[in-house]
Scaffold this active site. Sequence first.
Site, PDB file in Angstrom:
ATOM      1  N   ARG A 212      56.769  51.419  56.379  1.00  0.00           N
ATOM      2  CA  ARG A 212      57.201  51.518  57.774  1.00  0.00           C
ATOM      3  C   ARG A 212      55.967  51.476  58.670  1.00  0.00           C
ATOM      4  O   ARG A 212      55.037  52.277  58.484  1.00  0.00           O
ATOM      5  CB  ARG A 212      57.979  52.821  57.993  1.00  0.00           C
TER       6      ARG A 212
ATOM      7  N   HIS B  68      56.493  52.932  69.040  1.00  0.00           N
ATOM      8  CA  HIS B  68      55.988  54.238  68.578  1.00  0.00           C
ATOM      9  C   HIS B  68      54.984  54.714  69.637  1.00  0.00           C
ATOM     10  O   HIS B  68      53.811  54.919  69.352  1.00  0.00           O
ATOM     11  CB  HIS B  68      55.367  54.101  67.191  1.00  0.00           C
TER      12      HIS B  68
ATOM     13  N   GLU C  72      61.192  58.671  67.839  1.00  0.00           N
ATOM     14  CA  GLU C  72      61.185  60.002  68.435  1.00  0.00           C
ATOM     15  C   GLU C  72      61.234  59.994  69.965  1.00  0.00           C
ATOM     16  O   GLU C  72      60.283  60.403  70.633  1.00  0.00           O
ATOM     17  CB  GLU C  72      59.953  60.788  67.943  1.00  0.00           C
TER      18      GLU C  72
ATOM     19  N   ASN D  91      63.170  61.901  61.087  1.00  0.00           N
ATOM     20  CA  ASN D  91      61.847  62.451  60.784  1.00  0.00           C
ATOM     21  C   ASN D  91      61.987  63.962  60.660  1.00  0.00           C
ATOM     22  O   ASN D  91      62.422  64.632  61.607  1.00  0.00           O
ATOM     23  CB  ASN D  91      60.849  62.133  61.902  1.00  0.00           C
TER      24      ASN D  91
ATOM     25  N   TYR E 251      60.041  67.569  59.473  1.00  0.00           N
ATOM     26  CA  TYR E 251      58.821  68.280  59.081  1.00  0.00           C
ATOM     27  C   TYR E 251      59.075  69.755  58.820  1.00  0.00           C
ATOM     28  O   TYR E 251      58.496  70.345  57.931  1.00  0.00           O
ATOM     29  CB  TYR E 251      57.741  68.121  60.167  1.00  0.00           C
TER      30      TYR E 251
ATOM     31  N   GLU F  67      60.152  59.826  58.116  1.00  0.00           N
ATOM     32  CA  GLU F  67      58.885  60.563  58.055  1.00  0.00           C
ATOM     33  C   GLU F  67      59.123  61.920  57.428  1.00  0.00           C
ATOM     34  O   GLU F  67      60.083  62.623  57.781  1.00  0.00           O
ATOM     35  CB  GLU F  67      58.275  60.805  59.445  1.00  0.00           C
TER      36      GLU F  67
HETATM   37  O1  IFM Z   1      51.862  61.626  63.575  1.00  0.00           O
HETATM   38  C1  IFM Z   1      53.153  61.899  64.011  1.00  0.00           C
HETATM   39  C2  IFM Z   1      53.945  60.630  64.148  1.00  0.00           C
HETATM   40  O2  IFM Z   1      53.333  59.733  65.006  1.00  0.00           O
HETATM   41  C3  IFM Z   1      55.321  60.932  64.695  1.00  0.00           C
HETATM   42  N1  IFM Z   1      55.978  61.973  63.937  1.00  0.00           N
HETATM   43  C4  IFM Z   1      55.233  63.165  63.638  1.00  0.00           C
HETATM   44  C5  IFM Z   1      53.887  62.810  63.045  1.00  0.00           C
HETATM   45  C6  IFM Z   1      53.092  64.088  62.746  1.00  0.00           C
HETATM   46  O3  IFM Z   1      52.871  64.810  63.911  1.00  0.00           O
END
Ligand code: IFM
Length: 454
Positions: free
Chosen positions: A88, A132, A177, A303, A305, A357
């Site tokens: 990606r 992005h 995002e 995404n 985290y 992500e």
């Molecule tokens: O680095 C970023 C990415 O550009 C977008 N999502 C979160 C990642 C980590 O902060």
Amino acid sequence: MNAPDSRPTFERSTDLFPTDFVWGVATSAFQIEGAAREDGKGESIWDRFCRVPGAIADGSTGEVACDHVHRLDEDLDLVAALGVNAYRFSLAWPRVQPGGRGAWNARGLAFYDRLVDGLLERGVQPYLTLNHWDLPAELQDTGGWASRDTVGRFVDYAVGVADRLGDRVSAIATHNEPWVMAMLGHETGEFAPGVRNRRTAMQVAHHLLLSHGLALQALRARGCRAPLGIVLNLAPVVPASGSDEDAAAARLEDGRLVRWYMDPLFGHGYPADVRAHLGADTPHVHDGDLAAIAAPMDFLGVNYYSRNVVGAAPGPDRVRAGAEFTEMGWEVYPAGLTDLLLRLQRDYPVPPLVITENGAAFRDEVVDGRVHDAARVAYLERHIGALADALALGVPVSGYMVWSLIDNFEWTRGYAKRFGLIHVDYATQRRTLKDSGRWYRDFLARQRSRARPA
Ligand code: IFM
């Protein structure tokens, strides 16, 4: 009777992934490319923002980054060596259309031709993201995403890119995002373009969603056959305590982070509780906008985290006592991925989901040519396990991508935060495969071996 399976739980649970599952790694243009002023590239809002004193923690810029533009073949070889079947990446809009409207830059387009063809030659599916965050600065001068005119500019850009690359890519995501661009870029002003105005931020969020929907319509009308979708940063939002106040705060935050995007994308319009909260800051919506935003998607990029723990007032929470945190200060919470995916499936008629992500920044060092990033290996193993749990419960997930292929420019945190499976020594641009990269490579090899007939 079959012999009991004595393999570790992780190995057993990952048997669940179908043999055509998409396994990838992700990057974005501004974070790795460098070559900021070469071959006719225009300026982006992030090029500009990096020059604002104090905006970037270590005072760095994206001028050189990972020098990816000059090291394309080496980097594509690294992608292939991991054994992923997808990569990606994003296009830098100002590299292909420097002013964001009108003339196209042949040298910029040629770079992405090489990128896409180089992936295909290596047997890797290209997953393309159109935006992005690095909007052409000239468009910011005419209002940026706060201006409705930028919606039309984005649709033209999307059509131009799809005409050129659409026949060779496996997926096109419109935006990465939108919450980040809208809220961090226009409410808190921490990110480019550095605006601090909630009314503007909500209008930006609306224009991003509208441009997504109109781009989907335009690409389909043009006969683009690549699957189309958007990438959202999503998280379960959890109250910091059992109090009614914290529950209400968490519900509102869920509205601003998750429902504000998911509801209109799936035809429910903007959530009433958030609109009531915003009052005069509610965006201006034209007739037909909501129908456009709800254009059917072929996939939804997620995404993930960490989870968000939210209280009505600032202060320490008890929920995360004893938790582990990454270098970003984000809690390591794999179960949140399962929770999130189940919730998306429960509340929305989701298309196939792709984890576009997932990853972590840790303090990595090269010692005798190796990077022993055991914490990242554990993070990935636990999150892939959490994904397997969601799959076992019937959530339609078709892919997973690690953020990131390579250490890179982590926006306002500069180069100090390292997310890569591959370490970069920025003084020499030397790349070193971390233990996590070795682990992912070996995991994928095991996944592939399952695909072969016995
Ligand atoms: O680095 C970023 C990415 O550009 C977008 N999502 C979160 C990642 C980590 O902060």
